[in-house]
Design a protein around this motif. Structure first.
Motif, PDB file in Angstrom:
ATOM      1  N   VAL A 146       0.862  -1.425   0.079  1.00 24.00           N
ATOM      2  CA  VAL A 146      -0.007  -0.014   0.098  1.00 24.00           C
ATOM      3  C   VAL A 146       0.855   1.355   0.055  1.00 24.00           C
ATOM      4  CG1 VAL A 146      -1.948  -1.233   1.305  1.00 24.00           C
ATOM      5  CG2 VAL A 146      -0.103   0.324   2.774  1.00 24.00           C
ATOM      6  N   GLN A 147       2.272   1.139  -0.260  1.00 22.43           N
ATOM      7  CA  GLN A 147       3.202   2.387  -0.185  1.00 22.43           C
ATOM      8  C   GLN A 147       2.744   3.243  -1.256  1.00 22.43           C
ATOM      9  OE1 GLN A 147       5.361   3.228   2.031  1.00 22.43           O
ATOM     10  NE2 GLN A 147       5.950   1.151   3.156  1.00 22.43           N
ATOM     11  N   ASN A 148       2.135   3.043  -2.294  1.00 22.19           N
ATOM     12  CA  ASN A 148       2.144   3.912  -3.515  1.00 22.19           C
ATOM     13  C   ASN A 148       0.537   4.320  -3.466  1.00 22.19           C
ATOM     14  OD1 ASN A 148       4.751   3.803  -4.166  1.00 22.19           O
ATOM     15  ND2 ASN A 148       4.415   1.820  -5.369  1.00 22.19           N
ATOM     16  N   VAL A 149      -0.172   3.831  -2.678  1.00 22.33           N
ATOM     17  CA  VAL A 149      -1.812   4.462  -2.661  1.00 22.33           C
ATOM     18  C   VAL A 149      -1.804   5.964  -2.359  1.00 22.33           C
ATOM     19  CG1 VAL A 149      -3.917   4.297  -1.150  1.00 22.33           C
ATOM     20  CG2 VAL A 149      -2.743   2.399  -1.481  1.00 22.33           C
ATOM     21  N   GLU A 150      -2.481   6.604  -3.390  1.00 17.67           N
ATOM     22  CA  GLU A 150      -2.550   7.875  -3.538  1.00 17.67           C
ATOM     23  C   GLU A 150      -3.220   8.471  -2.194  1.00 17.67           C
ATOM     24  OE1 GLU A 150      -4.963  11.035  -6.486  1.00 17.67           O
ATOM     25  OE2 GLU A 150      -5.479   8.900  -6.719  1.00 17.67           O
ATOM     26  N   GLY A 151      -2.420   9.638  -1.749  1.00 20.23           N
ATOM     27  CA  GLY A 151      -2.642  10.411  -0.802  1.00 20.23           C
ATOM     28  C   GLY A 151      -2.276  10.079   0.727  1.00 20.23           C
ATOM     29  N   LEU A 152      -1.213   8.929   0.459  1.00 20.57           N
ATOM     30  CA  LEU A 152      -0.891   8.089   1.768  1.00 20.57           C
ATOM     31  C   LEU A 152       0.554   9.189   2.221  1.00 20.57           C
ATOM     32  CD1 LEU A 152      -0.682   5.832   3.800  1.00 20.57           C
ATOM     33  CD2 LEU A 152       1.058   4.689   2.239  1.00 20.57           C
ATOM     34  N   VAL A 153       0.380   9.648   3.402  1.00 20.83           N
ATOM     35  CA  VAL A 153       1.504  10.500   3.909  1.00 20.83           C
ATOM     36  C   VAL A 153       2.340   9.949   4.786  1.00 20.83           C
ATOM     37  CG1 VAL A 153       0.522  12.853   2.723  1.00 20.83           C
ATOM     38  CG2 VAL A 153       0.019  11.920   5.220  1.00 20.83           C
ATOM     39  N   SER A 154       1.811   9.011   5.522  1.00 24.99           N
ATOM     40  CA  SER A 154       2.292   8.375   6.509  1.00 24.99           C
ATOM     41  C   SER A 154       2.024   6.782   6.935  1.00 24.99           C
ATOM     42  CB  SER A 154       2.181   9.028   7.971  1.00 24.99           C
ATOM     43  OG  SER A 154       0.948   9.052   8.464  1.00 24.99           O
ATOM     44  N   PHE A 199      -1.533  -3.867  14.707  1.00 23.03           N
ATOM     45  CA  PHE A 199      -2.237  -2.744  13.992  1.00 23.03           C
ATOM     46  C   PHE A 199      -1.150  -1.856  13.468  1.00 23.03           C
ATOM     47  CE2 PHE A 199      -2.165  -0.436  17.875  1.00 23.03           C
ATOM     48  CZ  PHE A 199      -1.851   0.988  17.444  1.00 23.03           C
ATOM     49  N   ALA A 200      -1.563  -1.341  12.229  1.00 25.53           N
ATOM     50  CA  ALA A 200      -0.935  -0.506  11.714  1.00 25.53           C
ATOM     51  C   ALA A 200      -1.720   0.834  11.281  1.00 25.53           C
ATOM     52  CB  ALA A 200      -0.116  -0.971  10.169  1.00 25.53           C
ATOM     53  N   VAL A 201      -0.866   1.958  11.318  1.00 26.99           N
ATOM     54  CA  VAL A 201      -1.733   3.152  11.288  1.00 26.99           C
ATOM     55  C   VAL A 201      -1.198   3.980   9.824  1.00 26.99           C
ATOM     56  CG1 VAL A 201      -2.489   5.513  11.748  1.00 26.99           C
ATOM     57  CG2 VAL A 201      -1.944   3.544  13.585  1.00 26.99           C
ATOM     58  N   LEU A 202      -2.097   4.201   8.995  1.00 23.16           N
ATOM     59  CA  LEU A 202      -1.971   4.739   7.704  1.00 23.16           C
ATOM     60  C   LEU A 202      -2.727   6.132   7.629  1.00 23.16           C
ATOM     61  CD1 LEU A 202      -3.093   1.845   5.336  1.00 23.16           C
ATOM     62  CD2 LEU A 202      -0.985   1.939   6.447  1.00 23.16           C
ATOM     63  N   GLY A 203      -1.557   7.252   7.176  1.00 27.04           N
ATOM     64  CA  GLY A 203      -2.285   8.459   7.432  1.00 27.04           C
ATOM     65  C   GLY A 203      -2.485   8.862   6.001  1.00 27.04           C
ATOM     66  N   PHE A 204      -3.580   9.809   5.731  1.00 29.04           N
ATOM     67  CA  PHE A 204      -3.747  10.340   4.491  1.00 29.04           C
ATOM     68  C   PHE A 204      -4.248  11.693   4.747  1.00 29.04           C
ATOM     69  CE2 PHE A 204      -4.842   5.801   4.017  1.00 29.04           C
ATOM     70  CZ  PHE A 204      -4.258   5.597   2.832  1.00 29.04           C
ATOM     71  N   ASP A 205      -3.637  12.568   3.604  1.00 34.14           N
ATOM     72  CA  ASP A 205      -4.004  14.053   3.334  1.00 34.14           C
ATOM     73  C   ASP A 205      -5.521  14.433   2.818  1.00 34.14           C
ATOM     74  OD1 ASP A 205      -3.522  13.349   0.798  1.00 34.14           O
ATOM     75  OD2 ASP A 205      -2.063  14.584   0.478  1.00 34.14           O
ATOM     76  N   ARG A 206      -6.209  13.494   2.995  1.00 33.66           N
ATOM     77  CA  ARG A 206      -7.535  13.826   2.055  1.00 33.66           C
ATOM     78  C   ARG A 206      -8.687  13.877   2.996  1.00 33.66           C
ATOM     79  NH1 ARG A 206      -6.427  12.189  -3.352  1.00 33.66           N
ATOM     80  NH2 ARG A 206      -4.312  12.715  -3.629  1.00 33.66           N
ATOM     81  N   GLU A 207      -9.721  14.489   2.523  1.00 30.99           N
ATOM     82  CA  GLU A 207     -10.861  14.739   3.385  1.00 30.99           C
ATOM     83  C   GLU A 207     -11.926  13.683   3.055  1.00 30.99           C
ATOM     84  OE1 GLU A 207     -11.627  17.304   5.333  1.00 30.99           O
ATOM     85  OE2 GLU A 207     -10.003  18.595   4.555  1.00 30.99           O
ATOM     86  N   PHE A 208     -12.858  13.208   3.981  1.00 28.00           N
ATOM     87  CA  PHE A 208     -13.688  12.384   4.000  1.00 28.00           C
ATOM     88  C   PHE A 208     -14.233  11.897   2.593  1.00 28.00           C
ATOM     89  CE2 PHE A 208     -15.333  12.745   8.630  1.00 28.00           C
ATOM     90  CZ  PHE A 208     -14.302  11.575   9.160  1.00 28.00           C
TER      91      PHE A 208
END
Length: 735
Positions: free
Chosen positions: A103-111, A128-137
């Motif tokens: 999932v490293q190249n999923v669009e919007g992933l920042v962390s 568990f892992a936490v994926l951070g995105f820069d997108r709105e709902f």
């Protein structure tokens, strides 16, 4: 005032004539408009987002600062991994790393924080892992679909996803499923009740058509509103719940009077008189409902604005359709309204309802005491009411999003854990200057003195618990500065830094709310802004508790004025308001008894959804006036003709009891059907409204109101001199 009444008489008389004369044109225009709007109604779910618990305040400000200045993710997705006993630790580790790499190249992933990057994210067979995105709902849809495709369970290892965006998506999905389920339950039963009420299949089917038409047109209109303003996903439940109930009820009242008038008049005369009587009652009822909904606008939380706007749209459509499309349709149907008779309906003259009316009037004293006793008894559990903001546990149990959230909470958070995000700003100096560091350390030490503070993550804890002088020396040493710079840069921007405060209490506890309120400060040297769920919860609670009293005031005053105009009496409006308050208190008590204490097969829940009391009050206070206006309009109509209070009450009660009973039953069925859906707040709202209507239409309208009218006699119709003059002007002029 005489001019006002004359205008009303003329308006409704003209409306009745117009809908009869131009019936085909009106039906054609509504046909075109409804067809176009219903096309867009199916697209409404696409423009709905979020649960609506949003408001301007410190929480929103901190979220914005954290995103824009500290580059924290706008949306997070928690990926939960569970292995079966047969899977080895190393195989589990390799599986997790492989999936996260995909999932490293999923669009919007920042962390991306892996269980192997940070302590506390791996416990035995769960990680568990936490994926951070820069997108709105609204922009997370395609991203979530891609994650679901790439993060699939395999033999012996299960993957579940959760997080705000996924919860929002599942809420939307569950709302659509709930709507279908409620309609499948409510509409067929409502049709059966209407058949029993009217005996005719034609008469029974018309209210269903009116209700569905109102809902379809409203949802189509809200699609366009949703393009300009964010609407909560709960709109998908609110509109059909209110729309079907109100649309069917308005039609039931109108058709009942129309059929009564057809016994002695031709179709045109029956339409005009029905418009003047039932049409007037419907108008005042709709105004009361709109005012009840509008009162929510003083609470600056988006979900209440959504309910107010959505509710107002559905009430307006229900009203306009009932006063234009319905009489035009009845003008075309005419006496065929009684066709396809499946049951024989006997008159109410000396029947059951007339005998019931006499029974109530002859025992007015004892029945009023019994009614008051029932209402007070049902209100007792309200003292135990607890309120909380809905989370993933509001979803149906079988949803993976909820399952993942509950496992994550149980395994990694525990029952008593919450986090407060602090943005700390200095006024004059850079945050890394010696004096600023001293001030920050003082703040940190004060925080640690709090009993509910478990720990604090800050620039002082990146290399152990450093003293401010030690940190200052490290920051000014070329060798150590380079080592700690990456950590410092994440936590410091100019004159501000982030503290993450870990509390040993739940985010919705009183201690957490008090902490969040008390620690936000600006003493001239340091400014502290708070975020996190405790602050979010505290701000929402405070906004409701501080402004709900203004909602009550708006509803009480406006309802009083409307009822004074309707009945030219001071006593009747005051009594109506008191009765409504008592029936609502009783319904809230029953809601606590059923949901918090777990009766009638419902699983006990820790609290009632925070918005339910406001929703139920705003909606039901107006809806219950439907029966109040209908019953009292008939009593007043007879009283103005006979000047006999007892006779007016008996005849008014006996002639309206059947209609009020069936109208209430329809509303109970339509709203109560939502109690069998999946989303917990929707269950609570549907059952809350159904209970309030049941109590109001039985204990209050059929027993308490007529008993008090009997006991108070002519005092009921007391009014100041300027209103007394109006009592001679009968607004129920016949055609």
């Amino acid at each position: 005032m005489n001019i006002f009444l004359d205008v009303m008489i003329f308006m409704f008389k003209s409306l009745g004539k117009m809908t009869y004369v131009y019936r085909w044109i009106i039906l054609a225009l509504w046909g075109i408009a409804s067809f176009l709007l219903i096309l867009y109604a199916f697209k409404l779910p696409d423009v709905l987002s979020g649960d609506g618990f949003e408001m301007k305040g410190s929480y929103a400000k901190v979220q914005k600062i954290a995103k824009e200045e500290f580059n924290l993710p706008n949306n997070s997705v928690i990926v939960l991994f569970e292995k079966e006993e047969k899977v080895k630790e190393e195989a589990f580790r390799q599986f997790i790393l492989k999936k996260l790499e995909s999932v490293q190249n999923v669009e919007g992933l920042v962390s991306l924080i892996s269980p192997y990057d940070q302590e506390g994210q791996l416990k035995g067979s769960v990680a568990f892992a936490v994926l951070g995105f820069d997108r709105e709902f609204n922009d997370m849809g395609d991203i979530l679909n891609e994650l679901k495709m790439k993060l699939k369970s395999e033999d012996g290892i299960h993957i579940r996803l959760t997080g705000p965006a996924l919860i929002n998506e599942d809420m939307n999905k569950a709302s659509q499923e709930d709507l279908k389920k409620a309609e499948m339950i409510g509409i067929p039963i409502a049709l059966i009740v209407l058949l029993i009420a009217f005996g005719s299949f034609v008469a029974a089917s018309v209210p269903i058509v009116i209700g569905l038409l109102a809902v379809g047109c409203s949802m189509g209109t809200l699609y366009f509103i949703g393009q300009q303003k964010e609407l909560s996903i709960f709109t998908l439940n609110i509109v059909p719940m209110i729309g079907l109930a109100l649309g069917i009820d308005f039609a039931l009242l109108f058709i009942s009077r129309f059929r009564e008038e057809l016994k002695s008049r031709d179709v045109k005369e029956a339409i005009v008189v029905t418009a003047q009587t039932a049409g007037r009652a419907i108008l005042f009822s709709a105004l009361c409902v709109i005012l009840g909904l509008a009162s929510m606008l003083v609470i600056d939380v988006e979900i209440f604005k959504t309910v107010a706007i959505s509710g107002a749209v559905i009430v307006i459509f229900s009203l306009v359709i009932a006063l234009t499309f319905l009489p035009a349709l009845l003008s075309v149907i005419g006496r065929n309204i009684n066709k396809l008779q499946v049951l024989e309906i006997k008159g109410s003259g000396e029947g059951v309802w007339h005998r019931f009316s006499k029974f109530v009037m002859n025992r007015a004293g004892i029945l009023s005491l019994i009614s008051f006793g029932i209402l007070l008894f049902c209100s007792i559990p309200i003292s135990k009411m607890k309120l909380s903001i809905p989370d993933a546990t509001a979803l149906p149990k079988e949803y993976d999003t909820r399952i993942a959230y509950e496992i994550y909470e149980k395994e990694f958070l525990g029952e008593n854990h919450s986090e407060v995000l602090m943005i700390v700003r200095t006024k004059e100096n850079d945050i890394l200057e010696k004096e600023s560091l001293r001030q920050l350390e003082n703040l940190l030490q004060d925080l640690k003195k709090e009993e509910i503070v478990a720990s604090v993550d800050s620039i002082f804890s990146i290399m152990g618990d450093l003293h401010y002088q030690q940190l200052y020396m490290l920051l000014h040493n070329d060798e150590t500065k380079k080592k700690i710079a990456p950590f410092i840069n994440k936590l410091v921007k100019g004159n501000q830094t982030i503290f993450t405060v870990h509390l040993n209490v739940d985010f919705d506890s009183e201690e957490a709310k008090e902490f969040a309120k008390r620690w936000e400060k600006n003493d001239g040297q340091i400014e502290v802004l708070l975020g996190g769920l405790p602050k979010f919860n505290q701000e929402i609670h405070d906004e409701i508790s501080e402004n709900f009293k203004y909602s009550l005031l708006i509803v009480f005053v406006s309802t009083f004025i409307i009822l004074v105009l309707a009945f030219r009496s001071i006593v009747i409006p005051l009594k109506a308001i008191v009765m409504n308050i008592m029936s609502l208190m009783a319904s809230f008590g029953l809601l606590v008894w059923i949901f918090q204490e777990g009766h009638f097969g419902f699983e006990p829940v820790p609290a009632i959804a925070l918005m339910i009391p406001v929703f139920v009050f705003g909606v039901v206070f107006g809806l219950s006036m439907d029966y109040e206006v209908f019953l009292l309009s008939k009593i007043q109509e007879i009283y103005l003709k006979t000047n006999d209070n007892d006779r007016a009450t008996i005849e008014g009660l006996s002639s309206t009891s059947r209609v009020v009973t069936f109208a209430a039953l329809i509303m109970i069925i339509v709203t109560g059907a939502f109690a069998f859906t999946g989303i917990v707040p929707v269950k609570q709202m549907g059952l809350g409204i159904a209970l309030a209507i049941f109590i109001d239409a039985t204990v209050v309208r059929l027993l308490l109101v007529p008993s008090l009218i009997k006991l108070m006699g002519d005092i009921n119709w007391w009014a100041p001199k300027f209103l007394k003059k109006l009592q001679r002007a009968n607004v129920f002029h016949e055609y």
